[in-house]
Design a protein around this motif. Structure first.
Motif, mmCIF file in Angstrom:
data_model
loop_
_atom_site.group_PDB
_atom_site.id
_atom_site.type_symbol
_atom_site.label_atom_id
_atom_site.label_comp_id
_atom_site.label_asym_id
_atom_site.label_seq_id
_atom_site.Cartn_x
_atom_site.Cartn_y
_atom_site.Cartn_z
ATOM 1 N N GLN A 205 0.814 -1.214 0.000
ATOM 2 C CA GLN A 205 0.000 0.000 0.000
ATOM 3 C C GLN A 205 0.852 1.271 0.000
ATOM 4 N N PHE A 206 2.127 1.130 0.266
ATOM 5 C CA PHE A 206 2.990 2.297 0.425
ATOM 6 C C PHE A 206 4.072 2.312 -0.648
ATOM 7 N N PRO A 207 4.616 3.487 -0.927
ATOM 8 C CA PRO A 207 5.712 3.545 -1.907
ATOM 9 C C PRO A 207 6.930 2.766 -1.424
ATOM 10 N N GLY A 208 7.594 2.163 -2.380
ATOM 11 C CA GLY A 208 8.855 1.503 -2.088
ATOM 12 C C GLY A 208 10.017 2.414 -2.443
ATOM 13 N N ILE A 209 10.887 2.657 -1.507
ATOM 14 C CA ILE A 209 12.023 3.561 -1.724
ATOM 15 C C ILE A 209 13.305 2.782 -1.502
ATOM 16 N N SER A 210 14.241 2.917 -2.412
ATOM 17 C CA SER A 210 15.523 2.228 -2.299
ATOM 18 C C SER A 210 16.632 3.159 -2.762
ATOM 19 N N THR A 211 17.785 2.855 -2.310
ATOM 20 C CA THR A 211 18.952 3.645 -2.708
ATOM 21 C C THR A 211 20.078 2.699 -3.063
ATOM 22 N N GLY A 212 20.980 3.188 -3.881
ATOM 23 C CA GLY A 212 22.096 2.350 -4.297
ATOM 24 C C GLY A 212 23.225 3.174 -4.875
ATOM 25 N N GLY A 213 24.297 2.542 -5.047
ATOM 26 C CA GLY A 213 25.460 3.212 -5.622
ATOM 27 C C GLY A 213 26.355 2.208 -6.314
ATOM 28 N N SER A 214 27.191 2.669 -7.208
ATOM 29 C CA SER A 214 28.081 1.749 -7.907
ATOM 30 C C SER A 214 29.342 2.478 -8.341
ATOM 31 N N TYR A 215 30.380 1.699 -8.507
ATOM 32 C CA TYR A 215 31.645 2.209 -9.051
ATOM 33 C C TYR A 215 32.133 1.183 -10.057
ATOM 34 N N GLN A 216 32.535 1.652 -11.237
ATOM 35 C CA GLN A 216 33.054 0.765 -12.268
ATOM 36 C C GLN A 216 34.270 1.407 -12.923
ATOM 37 N N ARG A 217 35.236 0.570 -13.189
ATOM 38 C CA ARG A 217 36.395 0.996 -14.004
ATOM 39 C C ARG A 217 36.334 0.142 -15.256
ATOM 40 N N GLU A 218 36.241 0.781 -16.395
ATOM 41 C CA GLU A 218 36.059 0.039 -17.624
ATOM 42 C C GLU A 218 36.708 0.771 -18.811
ATOM 43 N N ARG A 219 36.715 0.076 -19.916
ATOM 44 C CA ARG A 219 37.254 0.662 -21.149
ATOM 45 C C ARG A 219 36.300 0.326 -22.278
ATOM 46 N N SER A 220 35.910 1.303 -23.063
ATOM 47 C CA SER A 220 34.959 1.092 -24.142
ATOM 48 C C SER A 220 35.680 0.683 -25.419
ATOM 49 N N SER A 221 34.892 0.072 -26.308
ATOM 50 C CA SER A 221 35.436 -0.323 -27.618
ATOM 51 C C SER A 221 35.575 0.907 -28.516
ATOM 52 N N SER A 222 36.646 0.942 -29.255
ATOM 53 C CA SER A 222 36.848 2.071 -30.182
ATOM 54 C C SER A 222 36.034 1.900 -31.455
ATOM 55 N N VAL A 223 35.473 0.695 -31.655
ATOM 56 C CA VAL A 223 34.678 0.461 -32.871
ATOM 57 C C VAL A 223 33.239 0.100 -32.511
ATOM 58 N N GLY A 224 32.856 0.313 -31.263
ATOM 59 C CA GLY A 224 31.520 -0.042 -30.823
ATOM 60 C C GLY A 224 30.529 1.071 -31.092
ATOM 61 N N LEU A 225 29.305 0.848 -30.528
ATOM 62 C CA LEU A 225 28.212 1.792 -30.754
ATOM 63 C C LEU A 225 28.207 2.934 -29.765
ATOM 64 N N LEU A 226 28.705 2.673 -28.546
ATOM 65 C CA LEU A 226 28.567 3.691 -27.513
ATOM 66 C C LEU A 226 29.857 3.779 -26.719
#
Length: 469
Positions: free
Chosen positions: A95-116
């Motif tokens: 019956q009540f709103p659900g509230i959540s919190t979160g956080g993340s840390y990522q170290r990554e490398r993207s493709s030079s020939v990818g889409l994004l």
């Protein structure tokens, strides 16, 4: 502003609830019990919550109260009641709103020939991504689906509460019945020992008369056989005594024979108070746990119909998210790193292959079954009370007649022994009278036990309750 007004209007639709509302049934019961009890008794207003006190035995009252705390069936039923309360808490959270919190840390490398490439470094170097979010969601209960589920959970609490009350009543009645039976067996042991003493005296008498040449060895053999017959009864009764002590030990959650020292000493059979607590038939539905349980089951089944009907309608959920995203940890939380979203989501069932209609029909059938079961339970309770009243009244009359039979047989035995001593009758006549006395004394003990047991059954049939906590 328009979006906010639209959302408020949407939320206000949550007042609608589909499906039938539960209406407490009014069971068909007589205006008064056709009571026929022994003259001299009075009809009390209703059974006291601590009905076992009416049996007038402090030790019995102590055993009942201890069983209510230590018995495993009671403890299991209490645990199930707590489980239903937790389920209600889980269901109510919708019956009540659900509230959540979160956080993340990522170290990554993207493709030079990818889409994004979120780092805009064309995949030439690794990068870090920091995120922190607070998310909220709430289903707008437009058609009362959640409210009906909560209503069903509330009914389930009532059901498990009634189940626990029923277990308490059963354990209290079983403890009282075993205790009464134990005192009855001990009373029969005392009767057998008294008759054994009389039989041994008769045996000595016939031996003396045989030694003096007054009688034959037929009398001595008959008297010795009577002694052996009574002695054969004793070990059987003693075994029954210890079996009942074991039964009481189990009810109290104790090891075998744990109550032997406490209960081995014979005491009188509990004698019920003269007040017979019949009360009004209209109270039966509020007192008997099985009727309360079947009513709660009917309530739960009725609420389930509403939940099934609500599944046919659209569901609207409101969601919102507020957070921060940055490639550098030092930028996390700055104004420029902010990100947010909000808006409704819609679920509309179009084709479910008959699942929704089947579920609704099932819930309606289950409600019909629950209604029929309620009527069955009420009718069964009516029969049980009527039978308990009849049996209790009949046993009281039976007991009064046996008291007179024992008195007359005792007089007859004294007369027969005197006449045998005078040589006026054969010893076989003395044996016949003693057998009759032993039989009527044993029957009287059985009847006194049965009167108390029938009183317990009457309390149980009337729904003799337990003090509410």
């Amino acid at each position: 502003m328009k979006q906010t007004l639209w959302l408020l209007a949407l939320a206000s639709l949550g007042a609608c609830t589909v499906g039938p509302d539960f209406k407490r049934p009014h069971p068909e019961l007589p205006e008064s019990w056709q009571a026929s009890v022994r003259p001299g008794t009075s009809l009390a207003a209703s059974a006291d919550a601590e009905w076992w006190q009416q049996l007038g035995d402090p030790q019995l009252s102590s055993l009942v109260q201890r069983a209510a705390k230590a018995n495993f069936d009671v403890r299991i039923a209490s645990n199930r009641l707590e489980q239903s309360r937790v389920i209600r808490q889980v269901t109510g959270s919708q019956q009540f709103p659900g509230i959540s919190t979160g956080g993340s840390y990522q170290r990554e490398r993207s493709s030079s020939v990818g889409l994004l490439d979120a780092s805009n470094m064309n995949g030439k170097a690794p990068y870090e991504l920091w995120m922190a979010t607070v998310d909220a969601s709430w289903e707008v209960d437009l058609w009362g689906r959640v409210r009906r589920n909560v209503e069903a959970a509330d009914a389930d609490i009532e059901l498990t509460q009634a189940q626990r009350d029923g277990v308490l009543l059963s354990i209290a009645a079983e403890t009282a019945s075993d205790y009464i039976s134990l005192r009855g067996i001990q009373a029969k042991l005392e009767v057998a020992k008294q008759n054994l003493d009389i039989a041994q005296q008769n045996s000595e008498l016939t031996k003396n008369r045989f030694d003096n040449g007054v009688t034959t060895n037929l009398d001595t053999a008959n008297s010795a056989a009577q002694v052996a017959t009574i002695e054969a009864i004793l070990p059987v009764l003693q075994a029954q005594q210890f079996s009942l002590i074991n039964a009481l030990s189990y009810l109290l959650g104790e090891r075998p024979q744990a109550l032997r020292a406490e209960l081995r000493e014979p005491k009188s059979i509990p004698h019920p108070a003269p007040d017979v607590p019949l009360g009004l038939p209209s109270e039966l539905a509020q007192r008997r746990p099985d009727i309360q349980q079947s009513e709660a089951a009917l309530h739960r089944a009725t609420a389930a119909i509403g939940a099934a009907k609500a599944d046919f309608y659209p569901r609207v959920s409101l969601g919102a998210s507020l957070g921060s995203q940055a490639l550098n940890g030092s930028d996390l939380g700055t104004w420029n790193s902010r990100q947010w979203s909000y808006g409704p989501s819609l679920y509309l069932p179009i084709f479910q292959g008959g699942r929704l209609t089947g579920t609704l029909e099932l819930r309606e059938r289950q409600q019909q079954e629950a209604a029929l079961n309620y009527q069955r339970v009420v009718l069964g309770a009516w029969h049980e009370v009527d039978n308990a009243i009849t049996n209790y009244a009949a046993e009281q009359q039976h007991h009064a007649s046996l008291e007179e039979a024992v008195r007359q047989n005792s007089l007859a035995l004294g007369t027969a022994r005197n006449r045998y001593n005078q040589g006026a009758i054969d010893f076989i006549n003395v044996l016949d009278v003693q057998r009759a006395l032993l039989a009527t004394q044993s029957d009287l003990v059985d009847s006194a036990t049965q009167v108390a047991l029938d009183r317990v059954r009457l309390y149980r049939a009337l729904g003799g309750s337990w003090p509410k906590k």
